[in-house]
Structures are given as structure tokens and as C-alpha cells.
Design an enzyme around this catalytic site. Structure first.
Site, PDB file in Angstrom:
ATOM      1  CB  SER A 172       6.374  15.803  -2.575  1.00  0.00           C
ATOM      2  OG  SER A 172       5.858  17.102  -2.579  1.00  0.00           O
ATOM      3  CE1 TYR A 186      -0.433  16.758  -7.718  1.00  0.00           C
ATOM      4  CE2 TYR A 186       1.047  18.596  -8.183  1.00  0.00           C
ATOM      5  CZ  TYR A 186       0.820  17.236  -8.082  1.00  0.00           C
ATOM      6  OH  TYR A 186       1.842  16.359  -8.346  1.00  0.00           O
ATOM      7  CE  LYS A 190       1.579  14.903  -5.302  1.00  0.00           C
ATOM      8  NZ  LYS A 190       1.959  13.487  -5.162  1.00  0.00           N
TER       9      LYS A 190
END
Ligand SMILES: NC(=O)C1=CN([C@@H]2O[C@H](COP(=O)(O)OP(=O)(O)OC[C@H]3O[C@@H](n4cnc5c(N)ncnc54)[C@H](OP(=O)(O)O)[C@@H]3O)[C@@H](O)[C@H]2O)C=CC1
Ligand SMILES: CCCCCCCCCCCCCCCC(=O)[C@@H](N)CO
Length: 325
Positions: A172, A186, A190
Site C-alpha cells: 500500500s 491514488y 491504496k
């Protein structure tokens, strides 16, 4: 009275430490193990492959670009500790077609044996202000960073369950623990990995399979250089508070955690604090970690200001920029 309470607490902590070897998993022996690293042709993934090779593992590198794979294979081979070790390269897009991913995993298992550890490191980042990021980018990041970790995991898990052993690592990011300016596309990809990792660990523990989720800080890789090309000033200023780490350092830490079967893997002092602060209901895999969470989390919540400082600076900056437009 106070003395009795203190003695009781000390005895309790000692007892916890005494039973801890009974509840921790047996460390995975990397010597002779088959480790598959997606994203193994560059940056963090390549360093992870090198770290495992130095400990005697057999490696399958997975990525799309064949020339980068061949180059990385040469670098990994330099880390050999015996002449039986092998590096296999597989060119595939991990995020597009599950059937394809399943078939390449089958191929590499035929050549190097069942997968003992899968490292899901293939991924990409993009930084930009929400309304300036092309809509398509939200989908592509979710595909590569999230589905690109689901597919390889799904392809190895049945064999791992049958063998009642294995390690799965998800890479992650610190941006998967806190949402930050510039990471609207983004961060969610994650964060998604954490939901996957927590749920999967709960299902896999009875089969002696251990899941690790790594939360690296900014790391000096070609991926970061690419991301920096579009990074807004605000994002840059916040990230600078945490500095840039070398991929070798990240690899050492996360591989050690995966081998030991630790669920959380953070890198560096702020990584450690960030993990204590955002621990939520993630599995606690060591007594020390549990005690530290109890001790640290309230202190850190009080000092949430430490994180809020760069955030506040950033908001003020945005305000100035917006008003001077
Ligand atoms: N560098 C950083 O600051 C941080 C990075 N991370 C995460 O670590 C991971 C690696 O990052 P980093 O080393 O910087 O990245 P790099 O860009 O240096 O390397 C990315 C790797 O993933 C592969 N890859 C990308 N997309 C796909 C795909 N669709 N299918 C198969 N392979 C793919 C690339 O090969 P190819 O393009 O040939 O397919 C390459 O091997 C990422 O998940 C990133 O989000 C987390 C925290 C910090
Ligand atoms: C008390 C605790 C203090 C902690 C301060 C933490 C400050 C946050 C900094 C976050 C940096 C963002 C990392 C994103 C990395 C990444 O995933 C991309 N670079 C990928 O390319």
C-alpha cells in the site's frame, strides 16, 4: 496498594511476553522458497526481489515491459548466495484479464514449484488536483493498484490453502493510511488494499497463511520521479515532512515483516507513528505492537497537530493561491 497494582501490571506484561512465541507464526524460510514479485522489474519491487534472493529464494519477476524485466533479472542474479537459485521473468499485465494472470502463475509454479510468498508490488501513482485529474485516471489506478493485487492473490491462494502455508504481501502506501492533498485518485486505490488485506487475513489464518500490508513513505524510484512531474506544490510540501527513503531500506523492512508474519509493516519513525495512529481494527501480530498501540495512540491523538501542521500550512497556501487568482 500502588505497589501491588504496579506489580500486577508488570506481571501481566511479562506473562504476555512469555506466551507471545506460542501465538506468533513460525517464520517463513526464504532459503529455497519460491517468491513471486509483481512489479519486480523496477523500484521497490526490484529491491524486494534482490532482498529475497540474498536470502536464498527462487524468484519470479512479473511486469509488462520485457526489456526492463531482463535488465532486472541480471541485477537480481548478482545477489545469489548459491548456484541453484533461479530468476524467472513473466511479462503480463496483472490488472486486465484474470485468466491470463492465472495461467502465468500456473506456468511459474510448474517451473519453480508452488508459490511460498506472493509480493503484490505492481502499481502506479498519480498526483494532481481532483478536478484536474482526467476521469479515466481514477479507473486505471483502481485497476492497477487494486485489481492488480486481487488477481495474482486469487491465482495463488488455492494452492497455499491446500499446502497450509504461505505469505501474501500487499504494497500500500502512507497515502493508504491518510488521505492527502493531490492524492484523490491514488489514495483510494491504496486504502482499498487495506480492506482486502484485513478481510483476507481473517479468512486465511486457519490455513497458516499470513498477510502483510506494507505502508512505505516516499521512496526513491523511477515511479516517484514520474509522479513528481505533476505533483502539486501543496502535495510536495506535505510529503517533504516525511522525506524520501531508499528502496533497499523499504525492502529490508517489509521482507522481514512478511517472513515473520506481521500484518502491519511500516518504514521509519513517522511510518511507525502513522501506523499506531491509524491502527483501527487491523490484526495485531505481536504483543509489543499491541502494547505500543495502547500507549502511543492516545499520545499521538493528542499530538494529531503534528500531522495537522503540514495540512494546515497546505490549506493556508491553497487559500492564498485561490484568492490571488
Ligand atoms: N515510490 C514511492 O514513493 C512509493 C511507492 N509505493 C508503491 O510501491 C509500488 C512500486 O512503486 P515504485 O517502485 O515506485 O514504482 P516503479 O514505477 O518504479 O515500478 C513499478 C513496477 O510495477 C510494474 N507494473 C506497473 N503496472 C503494471 C501492470 N499493469 N502489470 C504488471 N506490472 C505492472 C512496472 O513494470 P511495467 O511498467 O513494465 O509493467 C514496474 O515493475 C507501487 O504499488 C507504489 O504505489 C508505495 C509507497 C511509496
Ligand atoms: C505523528 C506522525 C507523523 C507522520 C507524518 C506523516 C506525513 C505524511 C507524509 C505522507 C507522504 C506521502 C507518501 C506517499 C508515497 C506514495 O505512495 C507515492 N510517492 C507513490 O509514488
Amino acid at each position: 496498594m500502588l505497589l501491588v497494582v504496579a506489580a500486577f501490571i508488570v506481571a501481566f506484561v511479562l506473562l504476555l511476553y512469555m506466551i507471545s512465541p506460542l501465538i506468533s507464526p513460525k517464520p517463513l524460510k526464504l532459503n529455497g522458497a519460491h517468491v513471486v514479485v509483481t512489479g519486480g522489474s523496477s523500484g521497490i519491487g526490484k529491491s524486494i526481489a534482490m532482498e529475497c534472493y540474498r536470502q536464498g529464494a527462487f524468484i519470479t519477476l512479473v511486469a509488462r515491459d520485457e526489456s526492463k524485466l531482463v535488465q532486472a533479472k541480471k541485477e537480481v542474479e548478482k545477489c545469489a548466495i548459491n548456484d541453484k537459485q533461479v530468476v524467472l521473468c513473466i511479462s503480463v499485465d496483472v490488472s486486465k484479464d484474470y485468466g491470463q494472470v492465472e495461467s502465468v502463475i500456473k506456468q511459474c509454479q510448474e517451473k519453480l514449484g508452488p508459490v511460498d510468498m506472493l509480493v503484490n508490488c505492481a502499481g502506479t501513482s498519480f498526483s494532481g488536483k481532483f478536478e484536474e485529474v482526467e476521469v479515466e485516471r481514477f479507473r486505471s489506478l483502481m485497476e492497477v493498484n487494486y485489481l492488480g493485487s486481487v488477481y495474482p492473490t486469487r491465482a495463488v491462494i488455492t494452492t497455499m490453502k491446500e499446502r497450509r502455508m504461505g505469505r501474501i504481501m500487499f504494497v500500500s502506501s502512507q497515502a493508504g493510511q491518510i488521505g492527502l492533498f493531490g492524492y484523490t485518485a491514488y489514495s483510494p486505490s491504496k486504502f482499498a488494499l487495506r480492506g482486502l488485506a484485513e478481510s483476507l487475513q481473517m479468512e486465511m489464518k486457519p490455513y497458516n497463511i499470513y498477510v502483510t500490508i506494507a505502508y512505505p513513505p516516499d521512496t526513491d524510484t523511477p515511479g516517484l520521479a514520474e509522479e513528481n512531474r505533476t505533483k502539486p506544490l501543496e502535495t510536495r510540501l506535505i510529503s517533504e515532512t516525511s522525506g524520501v527513503t531508499q528502496p533497499e531500506q523499504v525492502a529490508k523492512t517489509v521482507v522481514k515483516d512478511a517472513v515473520q508474519g506481521n500484518f502491519n509493516s511500516s518504514v521509519g519513525p513517522d511510518g511507525y507513528m502513522l501506523s499506531a495512529l491509524t491502527c483501527g481494527m487491523s490484526p495485531v501480530t505481536s504483543i509489543t505492537e499491541g502494547l505500543q498501540q495502547i500507549e502511543l495512540s492516545h499520545i499521538l491523538y493528542d499530538y494529531n497537530i503534528i500531522i495537522d501542521c503540514p495540512k494546515t500550512v497546505c490549506s493556508c497556501l491553497t487559500l492564498v493561491i485561490v484568492n490571488s487568482d
